[in-house]
Design an enzyme around this catalytic site. Structure first.
Site, PDB file in Angstrom:
ATOM      1  N   ARG A   1       0.812  -1.218   0.000  1.00 24.20           N
ATOM      2  CA  ARG A   1       0.000   0.000   0.000  1.00 24.20           C
ATOM      3  C   ARG A   1       0.847   1.271   0.000  1.00 24.20           C
ATOM      4  O   ARG A   1       1.870   1.348   0.662  1.00 24.20           O
ATOM      5  CB  ARG A   1      -0.945  -0.007   1.212  1.00 24.20           C
ATOM      6  CG  ARG A   1      -2.038  -1.066   1.080  1.00 24.20           C
ATOM      7  CD  ARG A   1      -2.870  -1.211   2.334  1.00 24.20           C
ATOM      8  NE  ARG A   1      -3.996  -2.100   2.085  1.00 24.20           N
ATOM      9  CZ  ARG A   1      -3.934  -3.438   2.192  1.00 24.20           C
ATOM     10  NH1 ARG A   1      -2.800  -4.027   2.536  1.00 24.20           N
ATOM     11  NH2 ARG A   1      -4.995  -4.180   1.937  1.00 24.20           N
TER      12      ARG A   1
ATOM     13  N   HIS B   1      -0.678  -2.356  -4.703  1.00 23.16           N
ATOM     14  CA  HIS B   1      -0.021  -3.135  -5.763  1.00 23.16           C
ATOM     15  C   HIS B   1       0.045  -2.400  -7.104  1.00 23.16           C
ATOM     16  O   HIS B   1      -0.031  -3.020  -8.168  1.00 23.16           O
ATOM     17  CB  HIS B   1      -0.704  -4.485  -5.939  1.00 23.16           C
ATOM     18  CG  HIS B   1      -0.683  -5.364  -4.728  1.00 23.16           C
ATOM     19  ND1 HIS B   1       0.315  -5.306  -3.780  1.00 23.16           N
ATOM     20  CD2 HIS B   1      -1.551  -6.336  -4.312  1.00 23.16           C
ATOM     21  CE1 HIS B   1       0.073  -6.206  -2.833  1.00 23.16           C
ATOM     22  NE2 HIS B   1      -1.047  -6.833  -3.129  1.00 23.16           N
TER      23      HIS B   1
ATOM     24  N   HIS C   1       3.806 -12.956  -4.127  1.00 26.93           N
ATOM     25  CA  HIS C   1       2.581 -13.005  -3.318  1.00 26.93           C
ATOM     26  C   HIS C   1       2.019 -14.430  -3.232  1.00 26.93           C
ATOM     27  O   HIS C   1       0.805 -14.624  -3.252  1.00 26.93           O
ATOM     28  CB  HIS C   1       1.537 -12.060  -3.917  1.00 26.93           C
ATOM     29  CG  HIS C   1       0.579 -11.479  -2.918  1.00 26.93           C
ATOM     30  ND1 HIS C   1      -0.356 -12.227  -2.261  1.00 26.93           N
ATOM     31  CD2 HIS C   1       0.425 -10.203  -2.468  1.00 26.93           C
ATOM     32  CE1 HIS C   1      -1.072 -11.450  -1.474  1.00 26.93           C
ATOM     33  NE2 HIS C   1      -0.608 -10.214  -1.569  1.00 26.93           N
TER      34      HIS C   1
ATOM     35  N   ASP D   1      -2.076  -9.087   8.879  1.00 25.95           N
ATOM     36  CA  ASP D   1      -1.747  -8.534   7.560  1.00 25.95           C
ATOM     37  C   ASP D   1      -0.886  -7.306   7.800  1.00 25.95           C
ATOM     38  O   ASP D   1      -1.301  -6.177   7.558  1.00 25.95           O
ATOM     39  CB  ASP D   1      -3.008  -8.187   6.771  1.00 25.95           C
ATOM     40  CG  ASP D   1      -2.702  -7.801   5.321  1.00 25.95           C
ATOM     41  OD1 ASP D   1      -1.547  -7.992   4.882  1.00 25.95           O
ATOM     42  OD2 ASP D   1      -3.619  -7.320   4.627  1.00 25.95           O
TER      43      ASP D   1
ATOM     44  N   GLU E   1       5.661 -12.153   2.315  1.00 25.27           N
ATOM     45  CA  GLU E   1       6.040 -11.297   1.192  1.00 25.27           C
ATOM     46  C   GLU E   1       7.243 -10.439   1.601  1.00 25.27           C
ATOM     47  O   GLU E   1       7.103  -9.475   2.332  1.00 25.27           O
ATOM     48  CB  GLU E   1       4.872 -10.395   0.797  1.00 25.27           C
ATOM     49  CG  GLU E   1       3.582 -11.142   0.518  1.00 25.27           C
ATOM     50  CD  GLU E   1       2.373 -10.232   0.611  1.00 25.27           C
ATOM     51  OE1 GLU E   1       2.364  -9.174  -0.066  1.00 25.27           O
ATOM     52  OE2 GLU E   1       1.440 -10.557   1.368  1.00 25.27           O
TER      53      GLU E   1
END
Length: 348
Positions: free
Chosen positions: A81, A106, A177, A249, A313
């Protein structure tokens, strides 16, 4: 051993795609496609020699065309982001798509590297995908010549090497990802996977998952994976950061980052006996517990859903283009982007 090439279907524009299956001397296999430079399959032998495909995905390119999960994808030029979908270099503001509330996720959902057909070459144990991004495509400055090489070694390592040359100063923060489930993509949720992360700190977020800029300690919080624990142990904790994003996340801040390749995370599945070590030379890793994976029919007709896989990631921190407190991924004509991530597999 070697690489086998097969058709993988056509894109909406009619472009032919291929899948490249790399096999090592141990029988481990990795399937990668030139659409999105995506990792489609990863066949690993677990307990009693049972082979499992340990990554989530689809059986043909059609499933990936509108996949919002980015299963297995090479995401770029800026993954994760970016606040307000813009950043500044030398006094010039660059505007990207506003595609995640008020922010950018992304780079582009339609034109990002994860949605492009790449050129491909291969040798005995590796496949290299390459493309050229034009200056100001997706609002992103600089013509970029990009390559991503997947190598499957005889030590059961999947190495991903990224390289990009650009003719202007620009922000580059690519990642892979892939969603892993070490008991197999067709298994149950990843709550029982044991996870260790070499990170004493993480980057807290506000609503919308943009980091606050703070580097916060994990000690005494559900974010602490400095000692291995089950993914599901604290995932429903009454903890603000977990509530903001529906689970895990977040970006974890790699301890002792010095730009050299190092072990930064370990996942173990007790049922399959498979362990995966993650190595990177980057300063952060986004652990995503698959909180919002849709209930889609995917590989082999399997119905996926939330938390059927987890992502590690490797990356610069989210919003690192704008946050002065974070390492900034600024590259240019005199500084190429060059980084490696390794996923190594073995039995307990």
């Amino acid at each position: 051993m070697g690489v086998t090439v097969k058709n993988f279907g056509k894109t909406a524009a009619g472009a032919e795609t291929q899948i490249y299956l790399i096999e090592n001397k141990n029988g481990m296999k990795a399937g990668v496609t030139n659409f999105g430079a995506i990792l489609v399959n990863l066949f690993v032998k677990g307990a009693e020699g049972k082979e499992r495909d340990v990554v989530l995905g689809f059986d043909s390119v059609e499933g990936y065309l509108n996949d919002g999960n980015c299963f297995g994808a090479t995401v770029g030029p800026i993954a994760n982001r970016t606040a307000n979908a813009k950043f500044e270099i030398n006094g010039v503001t660059y505007q990207m798509d506003v595609n995640d509330n008020a922010n950018n996720l992304h780079t582009s959902h339609t034109e990002g590297f994860q949605k492009r057909v790449w050129d491909a070459t291969y040798d005995e144990n590796s496949v290299t995908f390459s493309l050229v991004k034009k200056d100001m495509e997706m609002g992103h400055p600089g013509e970029m010549k990009v390559s991503v090489t997947y190598t499957l070694t005889d030590d059961d390592e999947l190495k991903i090497h990224y390289h990009a040359d650009t003719d202007k100063e620009t922000i580059i923060n690519m990642t892979n990802h892939t969603y892993f489930n070490l008991d197999g993509h067709d298994s149950t949720e990843i709550y029982d996977e044991l996870l260790w992360i070499k990170a004493s700190n993480y980057t807290p977020v506000v609503k919308g998952a943009i980091p606050t800029g703070e580097i916060a300690p994990v000690s005494g919080t559900p974010m602490d994976f400095t000692t291995a624990k089950k993914v599901g142990q604290d995932i429903y904790s009454d903890f603000e950061q977990i509530g903001l994003v529906g689970g895990y996340d977040h970006n974890w801040v790699v301890d002792d980052w010095n730009g050299e390749l190092q072990l930064i995370a370990k996942v173990e599945d007790k049922k399959s006996g498979i362990i995966m070590d993650t190595y990177t030379d980057l300063p952060g890793v986004q652990f995503y517990a698959g909180n919002f994976v849709g209930k889609d029919i995917c590989k082999g007709g399997v119905l996926y859903g939330p938390r059927k896989g987890l992502c590690l990631e490797t990356q610069y921190y989210p919003n690192s283009a704008n946050e002065a407190n974070f390492p900034r991924p600024l590259y240019g004509p005199d500084k190429a982007y060059d980084t490696t991530t390794v996923y190594k597999f073995y039995l307990a």
